[in-house]
Design a protein around this motif. Structure first.
Motif, PDB file in Angstrom:
ATOM      1  N   VAL A  60       8.643 -10.742  -3.187  1.00 11.64           N
ATOM      2  CA  VAL A  60       8.610  -9.375  -3.705  1.00 11.64           C
ATOM      3  C   VAL A  60       8.246  -8.468  -2.541  1.00 11.64           C
ATOM      4  O   VAL A  60       7.244  -8.688  -1.860  1.00 11.64           O
ATOM      5  CB  VAL A  60       7.585  -9.243  -4.851  1.00 11.64           C
ATOM      6  CG1 VAL A  60       7.527  -7.811  -5.355  1.00 11.64           C
ATOM      7  CG2 VAL A  60       7.928 -10.215  -5.980  1.00 11.64           C
ATOM      8  N   VAL A  61       9.066  -7.451  -2.306  1.00 13.53           N
ATOM      9  CA  VAL A  61       8.886  -6.556  -1.172  1.00 13.53           C
ATOM     10  C   VAL A  61       8.513  -5.170  -1.666  1.00 13.53           C
ATOM     11  O   VAL A  61       9.193  -4.618  -2.529  1.00 13.53           O
ATOM     12  CB  VAL A  61      10.174  -6.463  -0.326  1.00 13.53           C
ATOM     13  CG1 VAL A  61       9.950  -5.592   0.910  1.00 13.53           C
ATOM     14  CG2 VAL A  61      10.664  -7.839   0.075  1.00 13.53           C
ATOM     15  N   THR A  62       7.432  -4.622  -1.114  1.00 22.96           N
ATOM     16  CA  THR A  62       7.045  -3.253  -1.442  1.00 22.96           C
ATOM     17  C   THR A  62       7.479  -2.329  -0.316  1.00 22.96           C
ATOM     18  O   THR A  62       7.625  -2.752   0.823  1.00 22.96           O
ATOM     19  CB  THR A  62       5.523  -3.122  -1.625  1.00 22.96           C
ATOM     20  OG1 THR A  62       4.869  -3.445  -0.405  1.00 22.96           O
ATOM     21  CG2 THR A  62       5.040  -4.028  -2.748  1.00 22.96           C
ATOM     22  N   LYS A  63       7.660  -1.064  -0.641  1.00 25.03           N
ATOM     23  CA  LYS A  63       8.036  -0.124   0.407  1.00 25.03           C
ATOM     24  C   LYS A  63       6.802   0.350   1.172  1.00 25.03           C
ATOM     25  O   LYS A  63       5.664   0.220   0.707  1.00 25.03           O
ATOM     26  CB  LYS A  63       8.859   1.037  -0.124  1.00 25.03           C
ATOM     27  CG  LYS A  63       8.361   1.696  -1.365  1.00 25.03           C
ATOM     28  CD  LYS A  63       9.379   2.708  -1.846  1.00 25.03           C
ATOM     29  CE  LYS A  63       8.630   3.802  -2.572  1.00 25.03           C
ATOM     30  NZ  LYS A  63       9.432   4.919  -2.943  1.00 25.03           N
ATOM     31  N   SER A  64       7.045   0.905   2.323  1.00 24.01           N
ATOM     32  CA  SER A  64       5.954   1.280   3.224  1.00 24.01           C
ATOM     33  C   SER A  64       5.120   2.433   2.694  1.00 24.01           C
ATOM     34  O   SER A  64       4.023   2.670   3.181  1.00 24.01           O
ATOM     35  CB  SER A  64       6.515   1.643   4.592  1.00 24.01           C
ATOM     36  OG  SER A  64       7.352   2.780   4.486  1.00 24.01           O
ATOM     37  N   THR A  65       5.603   3.129   1.689  1.00 28.69           N
ATOM     38  CA  THR A  65       4.889   4.313   1.203  1.00 28.69           C
ATOM     39  C   THR A  65       3.794   3.991   0.193  1.00 28.69           C
ATOM     40  O   THR A  65       3.056   4.887  -0.191  1.00 28.69           O
ATOM     41  CB  THR A  65       5.877   5.307   0.570  1.00 28.69           C
ATOM     42  OG1 THR A  65       6.589   4.644  -0.473  1.00 28.69           O
ATOM     43  CG2 THR A  65       6.848   5.840   1.609  1.00 28.69           C
ATOM     44  N   VAL A  66       3.689   2.754  -0.241  1.00 31.91           N
ATOM     45  CA  VAL A  66       2.602   2.435  -1.176  1.00 31.91           C
ATOM     46  C   VAL A  66       1.302   2.312  -0.386  1.00 31.91           C
ATOM     47  O   VAL A  66       1.304   1.925   0.779  1.00 31.91           O
ATOM     48  CB  VAL A  66       2.868   1.148  -1.996  1.00 31.91           C
ATOM     49  CG1 VAL A  66       4.099   1.303  -2.863  1.00 31.91           C
ATOM     50  CG2 VAL A  66       2.962  -0.074  -1.119  1.00 31.91           C
ATOM     51  N   PRO A  67       0.186   2.633  -0.998  1.00 30.42           N
ATOM     52  CA  PRO A  67      -1.097   2.576  -0.288  1.00 30.42           C
ATOM     53  C   PRO A  67      -1.448   1.150   0.162  1.00 30.42           C
ATOM     54  O   PRO A  67      -1.029   0.167  -0.458  1.00 30.42           O
ATOM     55  CB  PRO A  67      -2.109   3.060  -1.328  1.00 30.42           C
ATOM     56  CG  PRO A  67      -1.311   3.814  -2.337  1.00 30.42           C
ATOM     57  CD  PRO A  67       0.044   3.180  -2.348  1.00 30.42           C
ATOM     58  N   VAL A  68      -2.218   1.082   1.218  1.00 30.20           N
ATOM     59  CA  VAL A  68      -2.718  -0.197   1.700  1.00 30.20           C
ATOM     60  C   VAL A  68      -3.459  -0.889   0.559  1.00 30.20           C
ATOM     61  O   VAL A  68      -4.211  -0.259  -0.176  1.00 30.20           O
ATOM     62  CB  VAL A  68      -3.667   0.023   2.908  1.00 30.20           C
ATOM     63  CG1 VAL A  68      -4.352  -1.274   3.307  1.00 30.20           C
ATOM     64  CG2 VAL A  68      -2.903   0.627   4.071  1.00 30.20           C
TER      65      VAL A  68
END
Length: 124
Positions: A60-68
């Motif tokens: 599952v890949v999240t985009k870079s814009t989600v918070p750490v």
């Protein structure tokens, strides 16, 4: 062209593409809440849908814009539902899959497991 040639399709049925894909990208909006934090409700809803539809191991890949730290929240949403193993990786800007001039691939430096790296290599 990609739609015409069958390489790109669109659907409102989450289960079908999850079953067809070893790597699932979560690319939904994360609008700002009134307090300034990111609204992760859509991200978490999609992660639950992926967990329900999985018929085997998935990345599952999240985009870079989600918070750490969002991967921890996604894991907490998916773990009680998923009947199969999964790993979560982050798409650091545009480095998930990028062809360079010498045709090598760049991937994020953080992977939860070797199996998620292997799945990404098969994707390209």
């Amino acid at each position: 062209r990609n739609v015409t040639e069958g390489r790109l399709t669109f659907t409102t049925d989450l289960a079908e593409p999850v079953r067809q894909s070893p790597v699932c990208f979560i690319a939904v909006g994360t609008p700002e809440k009134p307090d300034g934090s990111a609204d992760l409700s859509a991200v978490l809803a999609v992660s639950r849908g992926i967990a329900q539809a999985m018929d085997g191991y998935r990345v599952v890949v999240t985009k870079s814009t989600v918070p750490v730290g969002t991967h921890r929240k996604i894991h907490a949403e998916m773990e009680p539902i998923a009947k199969h193993p999964f790993d979560i990786v982050s798409n650091f800007e545009d480095s998930w899959v990028k062809h360079t001039s010498d045709h090598q691939l760049k991937f994020p430096t953080h992977w939860d497991a070797d199996s998620s790296y292997a799945a990404a290599k098969r994707l390209v």
